[in-house]
Design a protein around this motif. Structure first.
Motif, mmCIF file in Angstrom:
data_model
loop_
_atom_site.group_PDB
_atom_site.id
_atom_site.type_symbol
_atom_site.label_atom_id
_atom_site.label_comp_id
_atom_site.label_asym_id
_atom_site.label_seq_id
_atom_site.Cartn_x
_atom_site.Cartn_y
_atom_site.Cartn_z
ATOM 1 N N HIS A 45 0.825 -1.192 0.000
ATOM 2 C CA HIS A 45 0.000 0.000 0.000
ATOM 3 C C HIS A 45 0.868 1.254 0.000
ATOM 4 C CE1 HIS A 45 -2.335 -3.288 1.985
ATOM 5 N NE2 HIS A 45 -3.130 -2.968 0.981
ATOM 6 N N PHE A 46 0.224 2.409 -0.096
ATOM 7 C CA PHE A 46 0.975 3.627 -0.385
ATOM 8 C C PHE A 46 2.053 3.939 0.643
ATOM 9 C CE2 PHE A 46 1.833 8.109 0.136
ATOM 10 C CZ PHE A 46 2.356 8.394 -1.113
ATOM 11 N N TRP A 47 1.690 4.079 1.924
ATOM 12 C CA TRP A 47 2.666 4.556 2.903
ATOM 13 C C TRP A 47 3.751 3.525 3.179
ATOM 14 C CZ3 TRP A 47 3.455 9.365 3.567
ATOM 15 C CH2 TRP A 47 2.403 10.288 3.433
ATOM 16 N N GLY A 48 3.393 2.240 3.189
ATOM 17 C CA GLY A 48 4.422 1.216 3.355
ATOM 18 C C GLY A 48 5.388 1.224 2.182
ATOM 19 N N SER A 49 4.853 1.372 0.971
ATOM 20 C CA SER A 49 5.709 1.419 -0.215
ATOM 21 C C SER A 49 6.597 2.656 -0.202
ATOM 22 C CB SER A 49 4.844 1.403 -1.477
ATOM 23 O OG SER A 49 4.123 0.184 -1.581
ATOM 24 N N TRP A 51 7.732 4.139 2.445
ATOM 25 C CA TRP A 51 8.780 3.851 3.434
ATOM 26 C C TRP A 51 9.883 2.997 2.804
ATOM 27 C CZ3 TRP A 51 9.170 5.282 8.668
ATOM 28 C CH2 TRP A 51 10.100 4.571 9.434
ATOM 29 N N MET A 52 9.501 1.954 2.071
ATOM 30 C CA MET A 52 10.483 1.053 1.465
ATOM 31 C C MET A 52 11.280 1.761 0.364
ATOM 32 S SD MET A 52 10.112 -1.534 3.338
ATOM 33 C CE MET A 52 8.871 -2.298 4.409
ATOM 34 N N LYS A 53 10.625 2.584 -0.430
ATOM 35 C CA LYS A 53 11.335 3.328 -1.472
ATOM 36 C C LYS A 53 12.327 4.305 -0.858
ATOM 37 C CE LYS A 53 7.583 3.065 -4.865
ATOM 38 N NZ LYS A 53 6.506 3.834 -5.563
ATOM 39 N N HIS A 54 11.940 4.904 0.257
ATOM 40 C CA HIS A 54 12.836 5.826 0.950
ATOM 41 C C HIS A 54 14.068 5.078 1.466
ATOM 42 C CE1 HIS A 54 13.969 9.455 3.045
ATOM 43 N NE2 HIS A 54 14.010 8.806 4.195
ATOM 44 N N LEU A 55 13.866 3.876 2.009
ATOM 45 C CA LEU A 55 15.006 3.079 2.462
ATOM 46 C C LEU A 55 15.912 2.704 1.298
ATOM 47 C CD1 LEU A 55 13.473 0.683 5.150
ATOM 48 C CD2 LEU A 55 14.670 2.856 5.476
ATOM 49 N N ALA A 56 15.314 2.438 0.134
ATOM 50 C CA ALA A 56 16.124 2.127 -1.051
ATOM 51 C C ALA A 56 17.000 3.322 -1.429
ATOM 52 C CB ALA A 56 15.221 1.733 -2.213
ATOM 53 N N ARG A 57 16.457 4.535 -1.317
ATOM 54 C CA ARG A 57 17.261 5.726 -1.584
ATOM 55 C C ARG A 57 18.401 5.859 -0.584
ATOM 56 N NH1 ARG A 57 12.108 8.195 -2.822
ATOM 57 N NH2 ARG A 57 11.917 8.898 -0.659
ATOM 58 N N CYS A 58 18.084 5.577 0.684
ATOM 59 C CA CYS A 58 19.121 5.647 1.717
ATOM 60 C C CYS A 58 20.218 4.619 1.451
ATOM 61 C CB CYS A 58 18.507 5.400 3.094
ATOM 62 S SG CYS A 58 17.373 6.686 3.664
ATOM 63 N N GLU A 59 19.808 3.430 0.997
ATOM 64 C CA GLU A 59 20.790 2.380 0.708
ATOM 65 C C GLU A 59 21.654 2.770 -0.484
ATOM 66 O OE1 GLU A 59 20.889 -2.448 0.772
ATOM 67 O OE2 GLU A 59 19.072 -1.472 0.031
ATOM 68 N N ALA A 60 21.044 3.376 -1.494
ATOM 69 C CA ALA A 60 21.810 3.835 -2.652
ATOM 70 C C ALA A 60 22.816 4.899 -2.252
ATOM 71 C CB ALA A 60 20.865 4.373 -3.719
ATOM 72 N N GLY A 61 22.504 5.617 -1.161
ATOM 73 C CA GLY A 61 23.412 6.637 -0.656
ATOM 74 C C GLY A 61 24.503 6.089 0.240
ATOM 75 N N GLY A 62 24.509 4.764 0.453
ATOM 76 C CA GLY A 62 25.596 4.149 1.207
ATOM 77 C C GLY A 62 25.204 3.521 2.524
ATOM 78 N N LEU A 63 23.935 3.636 2.939
ATOM 79 C CA LEU A 63 23.505 3.032 4.200
ATOM 80 C C LEU A 63 23.393 1.524 4.044
ATOM 81 C CD1 LEU A 63 22.737 4.322 6.956
ATOM 82 C CD2 LEU A 63 20.351 3.985 6.311
ATOM 83 N N CYS A 64 23.940 0.767 4.976
ATOM 84 C CA CYS A 64 23.962 -0.695 4.879
ATOM 85 C C CYS A 64 22.681 -1.278 5.474
ATOM 86 C CB CYS A 64 25.186 -1.236 5.616
ATOM 87 S SG CYS A 64 25.383 -3.018 5.463
ATOM 88 N N LEU A 65 21.776 -1.707 4.604
ATOM 89 C CA LEU A 65 20.480 -2.194 5.049
ATOM 90 C C LEU A 65 20.175 -3.623 4.614
ATOM 91 C CD1 LEU A 65 18.378 1.012 4.269
ATOM 92 C CD2 LEU A 65 19.103 0.221 6.529
ATOM 93 N N ALA A 66 20.901 -4.146 3.636
ATOM 94 C CA ALA A 66 20.592 -5.464 3.077
ATOM 95 C C ALA A 66 20.538 -6.577 4.124
ATOM 96 C CB ALA A 66 21.595 -5.818 1.985
ATOM 97 N N PRO A 67 21.456 -6.627 5.111
ATOM 98 C CA PRO A 67 21.356 -7.692 6.112
ATOM 99 C C PRO A 67 20.064 -7.636 6.923
ATOM 100 C CG PRO A 67 23.550 -6.731 6.130
ATOM 101 C CD PRO A 67 22.701 -5.843 5.269
ATOM 102 N N GLY A 68 19.535 -6.429 7.116
ATOM 103 C CA GLY A 68 18.269 -6.296 7.830
ATOM 104 C C GLY A 68 17.115 -6.899 7.065
ATOM 105 N N VAL A 180 6.816 -2.527 7.412
ATOM 106 C CA VAL A 180 5.784 -3.544 7.216
ATOM 107 C C VAL A 180 4.550 -3.205 8.045
ATOM 108 C CG1 VAL A 180 5.208 -5.976 7.565
ATOM 109 C CG2 VAL A 180 7.434 -5.356 6.614
ATOM 110 N N LEU A 181 4.764 -2.777 9.299
ATOM 111 C CA LEU A 181 3.620 -2.402 10.137
ATOM 112 C C LEU A 181 2.929 -1.157 9.599
ATOM 113 C CD1 LEU A 181 4.691 -2.989 13.852
ATOM 114 C CD2 LEU A 181 3.558 -4.534 12.248
ATOM 115 N N ILE A 182 3.707 -0.195 9.114
ATOM 116 C CA ILE A 182 3.117 1.016 8.538
ATOM 117 C C ILE A 182 2.296 0.670 7.303
ATOM 118 C CG2 ILE A 182 3.730 3.132 7.284
ATOM 119 C CD1 ILE A 182 6.073 3.398 9.354
#
Length: 227
Positions: A45-49, A51-68, A180-182
Motif C-alpha cells: 500500500h501507499f505509505w508502506g511502499s 517507506w520502502m522506497k525511501h530506504l532504497a534511496r538511503c541504501e543507494a546513498g551508502g547506508l547498509c540495510l541489506a542484512p536487515g 511492514v507495520l506502517i
C-alpha cells in the motif's frame, strides 16, 4: 562498506533458530508482536511502499540495510513496538538482541511547512491514510529532505549486539519491520513522527506536547504502544 554476508548464519538456520526462540519465549508467557514479511516487496500500500522506497534511496546513498532485509524475510523480528519517536524490537540472529531506535521529532519549521502545503488539499483522514490525495501533496509529504519520512541522521540507534556498524543488521531489520507495520496501519507512521494527521487537513500543526496517540488509535481502531 556494507557486508551483505552479515548475518553469517545460513538462511535456513536463521529461520529455524528464530522459530525456536519465538516458541520458547511464548511458552514462557512473553507477549510478543512478531513481524513477518508476506510479500517480496515488503509493502503493498501507499505509505508502506513510500517507506520502502525511501530506504532504497538511503541504501543507494551508502547506508547498509541489506542484512536487515534478510533477517526480516526469515522471520527474525520476534517483537516490534512503535511509539512516538521510538521503535523497540527483539531480533534473532546469532543471539537474541534488543534494539532501541530513537527518532528525532520533526522541527517546527518543517511541520509548519508541511501543514501549510497540505491546507485545503486533503479531503479526509481516510484519503490521507490511503494515499488518495493530490500527487503534488504526496510528493511534498514524501520529500526525502523535508517530508515525513526519516533521514538516516534522524535516527539514534542502539542494539545489544557487538557490531560497530550503524545501523547494525538488527537495527536495519527493525527499520524494515516498522515499514511492514506502517503498510498495514498507515496511522503508525504519524504516530512514529508524533504528527497529528488531522493537522494536515486543517493546515495547522498542534504543539508536539498535545499529540495524543490514544486519540489516533481510537480513530483507526489500532493499538499503539506508549513508553
Amino acid at each position: 562498506m556494507c557486508d551483505e554476508g552479515t548475518p553469517r548464519l545460513r538462511a535456513a538456520d536463521l529461520e529455524a533458530l528464530a522459530k525456536r526462540r519465538l516458541a520458547e519465549l511464548q511458552a514462557d508467557g512473553e507477549e510478543l508482536q512478531p513481524v513477518v514479511a508476506t510479500t517480496r516487496k515488503l509493502a503493498e500500500h501507499f505509505w508502506g511502499s513510500a517507506w520502502m522506497k525511501h530506504l532504497a534511496r538511503c541504501e543507494a546513498g551508502g547506508l547498509c540495510l541489506a542484512p536487515g532485509r534478510t533477517l526480516l524475510r526469515h522471520g527474525c523480528v520476534l517483537d516490534l513496538r512503535l511509539a512516538p519517536g521510538l521503535v523497540t524490537a527483539r531480533v534473532s540472529a546469532q543471539e537474541l538482541y534488543e534494539v532501541r531506535l530513537q527518532l528525532k521529532p520533526l522541527d517546527a519549521d518543517r511541520t509548519t511547512a508541511l501543514a501549510e502545503s497540505c491546507r485545503g488539499h486533503i479531503d479526509s483522514l481516510v484519503s490521507l491514510m490511503e494515499g488518495r490525495v493530490d500527487a503534488a501533496v504526496l510528493e511534498r509529504l514524501c520529500d526525502p529532505d523535508s517530508g515525513l519520512l526519516p533521514e538516516p541522521a534522524d535516527w539514534r540507534m542502539g542494539c545489544t549486539c557487538p557490531d560497530w556498524a550503524e545501523p547494525c543488521p538488527h537495527a536495519a531489520a527493525a527499520i524494515y519491520a516498522a515499514g511492514v507495520l506502517i503498510d498495514r496501519d498507515p496511522a503508525l507512521l504519524f504516530t512514529l513522527r508524533a504528527v497529528d494527521p488531522a493537522a494536515l487537513i486543517q493546515g495547522e500543526f498542534a504543539r508536539p506536547a498535545s499529540f495524543d496517540p490514544a486519540s489516533l488509535a481510537a480513530t483507526f481502531g489500532i493499538d499503539i504502544d506508549t513508553f
